[in-house]
Every structure is written in C-alpha cells, then in structure tokens.
Design a protein around this motif. Sequence first.
Motif, PDB file in Angstrom:
ATOM      1  N   THR A   1       4.661 -10.577   2.848  1.00  0.00           N
ATOM      2  CA  THR A   1       4.493  -9.484   4.152  1.00  0.00           C
ATOM      3  C   THR A   1       3.903  -8.226   3.513  1.00  0.00           C
ATOM      4  OG1 THR A   1       7.050 -10.038   4.356  1.00  0.00           O
ATOM      5  CG2 THR A   1       6.071  -7.760   5.148  1.00  0.00           C
ATOM      6  N   THR A   2       2.815  -7.787   4.237  1.00  0.00           N
ATOM      7  CA  THR A   2       2.351  -6.597   3.935  1.00  0.00           C
ATOM      8  C   THR A   2       3.083  -5.325   4.075  1.00  0.00           C
ATOM      9  OG1 THR A   2       0.269  -7.718   4.904  1.00  0.00           O
ATOM     10  CG2 THR A   2      -0.059  -5.350   4.556  1.00  0.00           C
TER      11      THR A   2
ATOM     12  N   GLN B   1       5.015   2.100  -9.400  1.00  0.00           N
ATOM     13  CA  GLN B   1       5.804   0.881  -9.489  1.00  0.00           C
ATOM     14  C   GLN B   1       5.678  -0.154  -8.508  1.00  0.00           C
ATOM     15  OE1 GLN B   1       8.580  -0.318 -11.749  1.00  0.00           O
ATOM     16  NE2 GLN B   1       8.090   1.360 -13.146  1.00  0.00           N
ATOM     17  N   LEU B   2       5.563   0.366  -7.369  1.00  0.00           N
ATOM     18  CA  LEU B   2       5.537  -0.476  -6.057  1.00  0.00           C
ATOM     19  C   LEU B   2       4.209  -1.032  -5.410  1.00  0.00           C
ATOM     20  CD1 LEU B   2       8.175  -1.926  -5.143  1.00  0.00           C
ATOM     21  CD2 LEU B   2       8.341  -0.073  -3.525  1.00  0.00           C
ATOM     22  N   ALA B   3       3.368   0.014  -5.397  1.00  0.00           N
ATOM     23  CA  ALA B   3       2.053  -0.290  -4.767  1.00  0.00           C
ATOM     24  C   ALA B   3       0.740  -0.941  -5.731  1.00  0.00           C
ATOM     25  CB  ALA B   3       1.540   1.040  -4.245  1.00  0.00           C
ATOM     26  N   GLN B   4       0.236  -1.701  -5.012  1.00  0.00           N
ATOM     27  CA  GLN B   4      -0.862  -2.128  -5.590  1.00  0.00           C
ATOM     28  C   GLN B   4      -1.953  -1.274  -5.547  1.00  0.00           C
ATOM     29  OE1 GLN B   4      -0.603  -5.792  -3.396  1.00  0.00           O
ATOM     30  NE2 GLN B   4       1.495  -6.128  -4.465  1.00  0.00           N
ATOM     31  N   ARG B   5      -2.177  -0.505  -4.429  1.00  0.00           N
ATOM     32  CA  ARG B   5      -3.046   0.275  -4.137  1.00  0.00           C
ATOM     33  C   ARG B   5      -2.595   1.570  -3.317  1.00  0.00           C
ATOM     34  NH1 ARG B   5      -7.454   0.283  -0.726  1.00  0.00           N
ATOM     35  NH2 ARG B   5      -6.359  -0.939   0.687  1.00  0.00           N
TER      36      ARG B   5
ATOM     37  N   PHE C   1       0.844  -1.250   0.040  1.00  0.00           N
ATOM     38  CA  PHE C   1       0.098   0.153  -0.025  1.00  0.00           C
ATOM     39  C   PHE C   1       0.806   1.289  -0.217  1.00  0.00           C
ATOM     40  CE2 PHE C   1      -2.682   3.401   1.905  1.00  0.00           C
ATOM     41  CZ  PHE C   1      -3.854   3.042   1.306  1.00  0.00           C
ATOM     42  N   GLY C   2       0.788   2.114  -1.058  1.00  0.00           N
ATOM     43  CA  GLY C   2       1.571   3.308  -1.189  1.00  0.00           C
ATOM     44  C   GLY C   2       0.645   4.456  -0.656  1.00  0.00           C
TER      45      GLY C   2
END
Lengths: 242, 315
Positions: free
Chosen positions: B187-188, B201-205, B33-34
């Motif tokens: 890991t969350t 790039q990194l966050a799904q949400r 999560f970003g």
Amino acid sequence: MVRQPQSWAPSLFFPLLLAAVYSSQFSKAVNLPDFPYPDISFLDFILPACVIQGVLFGSTNSATDLAGDIENSFMDRLLSSPVSRPSILVARLASAFVYGLFQATILITIFYIFGADLAGGVPSALALMFITSLLSMAVGSFLIAVALRTGSQEVVNSLFPLIFVFIFISSAFFPVELMEGWYGAIAKWNPLTWVIDWTRGLTVEGFSWANFIKAVGIVTAIAVIGVTIAIGQLKKRLAAAS
Amino acid sequence: MRNPIEAKELSRTFGDLVAVDGINLSVAKGEVFGFLGPNGAGKSTAVRMLTTLLKPTSGQAWVAGHNVMSSAGAVRKRIGVALQDAAIDPLMTGNELLKLQSVLHGIPKRKARARCGELLETVGLTAAGDRRVGTYSGGMRRRLDLALSLVHEPEVLFLDEPTTGLDPTSRVALWDEVRKLNQEIGTTVFLTTQYLEEADQLAQRIAIIDEGRIVREGSPSVLKNQVGAPTLRVDVWEKDYNAAKATMAHFGEERPARKGRIAIGLNAGTRGITVVLKALEDKSIEVQHVELDEPSLDDVFADATGRRLEGGESA
C-alpha cells in the motif's frame, strides 16, 4: 438505542410526566361552558397533543446526532468514502420519521392503558401515528438544516425551547376558542394548532379522510419547506468539498 | 500511468490566509511518504484536498490515477483515510464499526465478515473486537482507525498525524503496523506528522512543509547530508593532541569543540569514520572517546526555515 438510553428515554418520559400533570391540573377545563368537546375526558382531549409533543421532543435527536457527526468528524469519514451524498440527508430524515413512529406507538399504548379513548379506533390510531411521524420529520428537517449550517450540537439543542413555545402557544392543551388577546391570536395562526385540531378531530370525533388529508397536507407543506432548506444547506456544506 | 499521488501547484486559501501555497507532489507506488511540518503548516489542509474533503482554490491533484476534483467519487473508492481525531463512536464495538465501514464502502456482507476478522487480527485487536470502543486505550483506537481505513483494500492510504497523543510504546506499535502494510501489501502511504522521529523512522521520502510551502523534499538521509557533513569528535591524550589534529585535518574542516577534544566535519559522510580512525591508529595515536553527530531532520528543518521544529527556540 439500548446502549444510550439517555438519548431517547427523556423524550418519552417528559411528555408522559407533563401529560400526567396537565390532566390533573386542567381536567376541569372540560367543564368550561365553551369547551368544544363537552362529552370527553381531558385525557382524550390532550392525547393527540401529548403524542405530538412527545414526538417533537424527539425530533431534535436526529439533528443533534448529525451535528455531532460533523463535530467529531464522523462526517469526514462519510464524505471520504464513496457513500452517496443525498443519502446523508435522506437517512437523517428517515431516522426522524422512524423515531417519531416509535415514540408515537409507545405513547399511544400508554395512554390507552391509562384509559384514554380513541373515537376512531385503529384507523385513527394509525392516522395519528403517521401524522406525528411525518411531523417529527418535518420539524426535524428544519433542525437538520441548522445542524448542517452550524455543525454544532449546542446550537441545535438551544432551539429546543422554541419547540416548547410553539407547543404552548397552540391548541395543544387548551382549546383556542377559550384563549384571549394576542395569545389567542398567535395560537390561532400557529400551524401547529391546525395540525393538532385536525388530528384531534380524528381521535375525538372518529376517523375522517377530510381531517386526515388536511393534517397530512399541512405537515407535508411544513416538511417541504424544511427539506428544501436542508437540501440547500447540505449543498452548501458539500460545495466546500470536491 | 500517473503516480498514486500527484499534485501540481495545489493551493488553498481561507479568506486572506494561504493555508497551502502551490505545492507539487509526486509519490511513487509502494512508497511511504512523510509530510513533516509544525502545527498550522498546512499539512491537514493538503490531506483534506487530496482526500476530496476540501476543494482546492487552484491547482490540480490526482490520487490513485483520478483527478480529485473531476472524479472525486473514483478517488474515494480507492483511498483509505484515517484522519486526526478519528471519529469513532464509543458506544459501538470494534467489530461493529468495521462492519459499518464495510457498508459505507458497499462491500458484500459475507466478504465483509471475513475481512473484518482479518483486519482485527492485523492490528492486534481480535480479543477486543467485541468490546465497546469506549473501553479502548488511545493506541487501540488508532489501530482500529487504521483497520477502518483498510476495509476496502485501498491503493493509497492517508494517515493524518496517526500517532499524535500516543505514548511511545503505542507509537512504535503503530509504526510497525504501517510498515507491515507497506511491505506486505504494498500500500502506498501518505502520512503527515509533526514528529521528526516518525518521519525519520517510517518514511522513505519526506517533504517538509512550512507556512503552506514545501521547503525541502527527499529521502531523510539525503536531506540530512545536504545540511552538512556529520560532526566527528575525538578525544586523545594530551601528548597526541597536535598530531591527531593534523591527521584529522585531512578528512574535513575543523569544527569548534571543547578543550582537549578535536572536532571535524566529515567530508566523506558517516562512512568516513573508519578511515579517520585507521589513520589515527597508523600514527599510534590512542583514541579515548569517539562521537559522531549526524544532522537530524530538525537541523534540516532549521536550515530550511530558520526555526526549530522541536523545542520551539530559533536556530
């Protein structure tokens, strides 16, 4: 410690340098008519004071390190881990004590090599080491409180000269009996004078439980006040976190 | 069972300043999560509350199933935290710092030794493990910091601006580490960033935070689509211009373009491009040049706040 000699070397070196200077400058003081201990060398006279001075120089270290931890947010690392909260304070106090012990041992050894004479022998030496380490922790606790309050190494370091003042306006390098006016009056009521006089009793006259208990008593009293304030400041700092 | 991170109306004020203003969060297990926002938006304050370093003024939060206020100790056992300006003693070696961190988390010595070796390997610092941290590059320090936050195998990992101040190569390397952790161990991850690309790039949400409030929340692609259709620009020969324009008008609203170029907002989204090109081909219109512009997260940010995150000028 091996990696950071600049943090501990000065607090060993300066007391030795000062001891060398004092003993050559004031050594004639022993010949003054009212000097309380006419039969001893000046080196013997200033030995306990020099050890105390050395240890007090080092007493800021523990607090400076703590302030540094707050400044560079190592404290956050600690607080976000399950480390027990009181251990943050206990560890710093213990480190001040151990550090005092380390310094006292070295200073006494060096003085011994240079011909100082401990009247009470090993018991007096051990007593001196214990009292000075406890004093290092006691004074350290006040500085630790300041560190917790301000989180600033600069503020902690700026209190360093204050320690100097306390040492100079005391019986450390000159007997109070020979002081005059306001200077003598302050020196007489400086708790450090009591600590030094009782400790000096141990090293010059020989070991006595009475002097030991008195010295430990006054240092413990100082420590209790300092630690109480430090606990208060730690609680205050922790209260900001959940 | 609660989600790994939940916040309800979480707020924090400093005097008159409202740093975090009633945020609601819910991060699912195994998610990256970003938390995206400019400097001073309240990102770090929010992270400090979620990691039990700061008491919320009001509201509630649960991390790894425990309330951050009433059972802060339980939360601390289950989270890994890599804060901004990682506190790393330059005189200690990477290995020593990992061991120290293991002690802080009460990990038995034998287990800690194996774990430290593993972690150094994971973050690619095995060779540098016995060097003093003072000799590390910025990227190596961040990777060590990441390893430090993982010694106790946390359920939830908090990364506060993990790549601020890093060069592009180190940044990409760190992203890879985080992805690996997330995919291999599950890991969350909760990360804050002021870099659009990082969030993308990194966050799904992601959640976009501005002045203490969450102004947008969702997956980057959904958020971008919400801002508007992607712009398709096509260059054709002058003789085909009108025919092409008429054809393309079926697929979306016309958008301003320079002379000789046709631009539309693709109603079908990015995927609509093949249909448009096919339609042009069917009319024997030769396409010389094609450009597709997706809205960026910056457009999302600008749409939500009226300001740009990058470059600083207003939209």
